[in-house]
Scaffold this motif. Structure first.
Motif, mmCIF file in Angstrom:
data_model
loop_
_atom_site.group_PDB
_atom_site.id
_atom_site.type_symbol
_atom_site.label_atom_id
_atom_site.label_comp_id
_atom_site.label_asym_id
_atom_site.label_seq_id
_atom_site.Cartn_x
_atom_site.Cartn_y
_atom_site.Cartn_z
ATOM 1 N N ARG A 162 3.428 -19.792 86.688
ATOM 2 C CA ARG A 162 4.444 -19.394 87.541
ATOM 3 C C ARG A 162 5.644 -19.056 86.756
ATOM 4 N NH1 ARG A 162 4.513 -22.993 93.036
ATOM 5 N NH2 ARG A 162 2.521 -22.571 93.670
ATOM 6 N N TRP A 163 5.747 -19.374 85.283
ATOM 7 C CA TRP A 163 6.936 -19.336 84.484
ATOM 8 C C TRP A 163 6.879 -18.300 83.547
ATOM 9 C CZ3 TRP A 163 11.511 -22.159 85.606
ATOM 10 C CH2 TRP A 163 11.282 -23.180 86.540
ATOM 11 N N THR A 164 5.916 -17.522 83.324
ATOM 12 C CA THR A 164 5.594 -16.751 82.331
ATOM 13 C C THR A 164 6.791 -15.767 82.115
ATOM 14 O OG1 THR A 164 4.310 -15.279 83.582
ATOM 15 C CG2 THR A 164 3.076 -16.913 82.362
ATOM 16 N N ASP A 165 7.265 -15.202 82.951
ATOM 17 C CA ASP A 165 8.647 -14.259 82.905
ATOM 18 C C ASP A 165 9.952 -14.853 82.890
ATOM 19 O OD1 ASP A 165 6.878 -11.947 82.876
ATOM 20 O OD2 ASP A 165 6.598 -12.062 84.931
ATOM 21 N N ASP A 166 10.057 -16.099 82.838
ATOM 22 C CA ASP A 166 11.291 -16.879 82.807
ATOM 23 C C ASP A 166 11.594 -17.098 81.369
ATOM 24 O OD1 ASP A 166 13.099 -19.666 82.650
ATOM 25 O OD2 ASP A 166 12.976 -18.769 84.898
ATOM 26 N N ALA A 167 13.044 -17.147 81.219
ATOM 27 C CA ALA A 167 13.643 -17.279 79.690
ATOM 28 C C ALA A 167 13.527 -18.561 79.277
ATOM 29 C CB ALA A 167 15.079 -16.667 79.914
ATOM 30 N N LEU A 168 13.002 -19.601 79.905
ATOM 31 C CA LEU A 168 12.550 -20.660 79.258
ATOM 32 C C LEU A 168 11.507 -21.176 78.920
ATOM 33 C CD1 LEU A 168 15.234 -21.337 81.326
ATOM 34 C CD2 LEU A 168 14.654 -23.834 81.577
ATOM 35 N N PHE A 169 10.583 -19.972 79.144
ATOM 36 C CA PHE A 169 8.990 -19.951 78.779
ATOM 37 C C PHE A 169 8.298 -18.679 78.218
ATOM 38 C CE2 PHE A 169 4.468 -21.113 80.290
ATOM 39 C CZ PHE A 169 4.353 -22.242 79.309
ATOM 40 N N ALA A 170 9.248 -17.979 78.091
ATOM 41 C CA ALA A 170 8.960 -16.543 77.656
ATOM 42 C C ALA A 170 8.276 -16.809 76.006
ATOM 43 C CB ALA A 170 10.070 -15.758 77.400
ATOM 44 N N PRO A 171 7.226 -15.842 75.925
ATOM 45 C CA PRO A 171 6.573 -15.944 74.777
ATOM 46 C C PRO A 171 7.731 -16.047 73.220
ATOM 47 C CG PRO A 171 5.719 -14.445 76.018
ATOM 48 C CD PRO A 171 6.672 -14.918 76.590
ATOM 49 N N GLU A 172 8.742 -15.192 73.506
ATOM 50 C CA GLU A 172 9.419 -14.975 72.312
ATOM 51 C C GLU A 172 10.341 -16.325 72.061
ATOM 52 O OE1 GLU A 172 11.018 -11.732 74.940
ATOM 53 O OE2 GLU A 172 9.273 -13.115 74.949
ATOM 54 N N VAL A 173 10.704 -17.015 73.351
ATOM 55 C CA VAL A 173 11.486 -18.263 73.233
ATOM 56 C C VAL A 173 10.538 -19.410 72.603
ATOM 57 C CG1 VAL A 173 12.637 -20.084 74.633
ATOM 58 C CG2 VAL A 173 12.974 -17.700 75.069
#
Length: 257
Positions: A162-173
């Protein structure tokens, strides 16, 4: 020595919660984030009444970080993260306390993604990594502690899908976190608890805390010399269940010596 980090989500509005926790838990040093108070409104006297001296980097209504100690003088070494002289957000404070150099931080949230806030988060992360490298190169016992606004792995978030697009869990982060740790830092809580979620944040809505629908976003990164002294680490979930409390719980580590 017990060191804690606690995002208080408004130090004056939740001061009774903070003071109660300090009195009950008695950490030797605590890093605080999201003060949401200007410098002249920091409750230094209330902390002093409990035996804590403090330094702080405040900001009206937003952000703000502080370091409080009951085990000796706080020798401030840096006020603000280097790398951008135009950055006015209060997110980094560094000091030597009882033989340990502590970088207390509040990394930007970054939502919504994509957008200017996310771009700022990634620039801030890059500046942190550059400064962190210089801290490691010093060879001193150093830690970075605070609210990183990053869930490093799927173990650190309930229902990660549910968090794949969130800024806390984004791939680049997560990649930025992995690159930072690869410099040689040790994730203290994950080292002590390699397989447990160890959440530090639960949203206020939908009984997230009661359902344990949480995130691990508050971290301690230790330099190798300091990691040798790591004895224990955990999350004090109790204050999260109090009334008018922060949406974070304090995380802590125990160091020998």
């Amino acid at each position: 020595m017990r060191i804690a980090t606690y995002n208080v989500n408004g130090i004056n509005g939740r001061l009774p919660v903070l003071l109660r926790w300090l009195e009950e838990a008695s950490p030797d040093v605590v890093c605080l984030q999201e003060l949401k108070a200007p410098d002249d409104a920091f409750p230094a006297a209330a902390l002093r009444d409990l035996g804590y001296d403090a330094i702080w980097h405040g900001q009206s209504r937003w952000n703000g970080v502080a370091i409080a100690s009951r085990v000796g003088e706080i020798h401030e070494t840096r006020w603000g993260l280097p790398g951008d002289p135009d950055d006015r957000q209060s997110r980094y404070l560094e000091a030597a306390v009882n033989g340990v150099l502590i970088g207390a931080l509040y990394l930007p949230n970054g939502n919504p993604r994509p957008g200017p806030k996310f771009d700022y988060k990634m620039r801030w992360f890059a500046r942190l990594a550059q400064h962190a490298r210089s801290l490691l190169d010093s060879g001193l016992p150093v830690m970075l502690a605070g609210d990183f606004n990053v869930m490093p792995t799927a173990l650190d978030v309930y229902k990660p899908e549910r968090w794949t697009d969130d800024a806390l869990f984004a791939p680049e982060v997560r990649a930025a976190w992995a690159s930072l740790v690869a410099q040689g830092w040790i994730d203290a809580i994950r080292t002590v608890h390699p397989d447990a979620p160890m959440y530090t944040f639960w949203k206020y809505w939908r009984q997230s805390f009661e359902r344990d629908a949480g995130l691990r976003i508050d971290h301690f990164l230790l330099s190798p010399p300091l990691a040798k002294r790591l004895e224990a680490a955990g999350v004090d979930r109790t204050p999260r269940g109090w009334e008018k409390t922060s949406d974070h719980a304090p995380a802590w580590i125990e160091l020998s010596g």
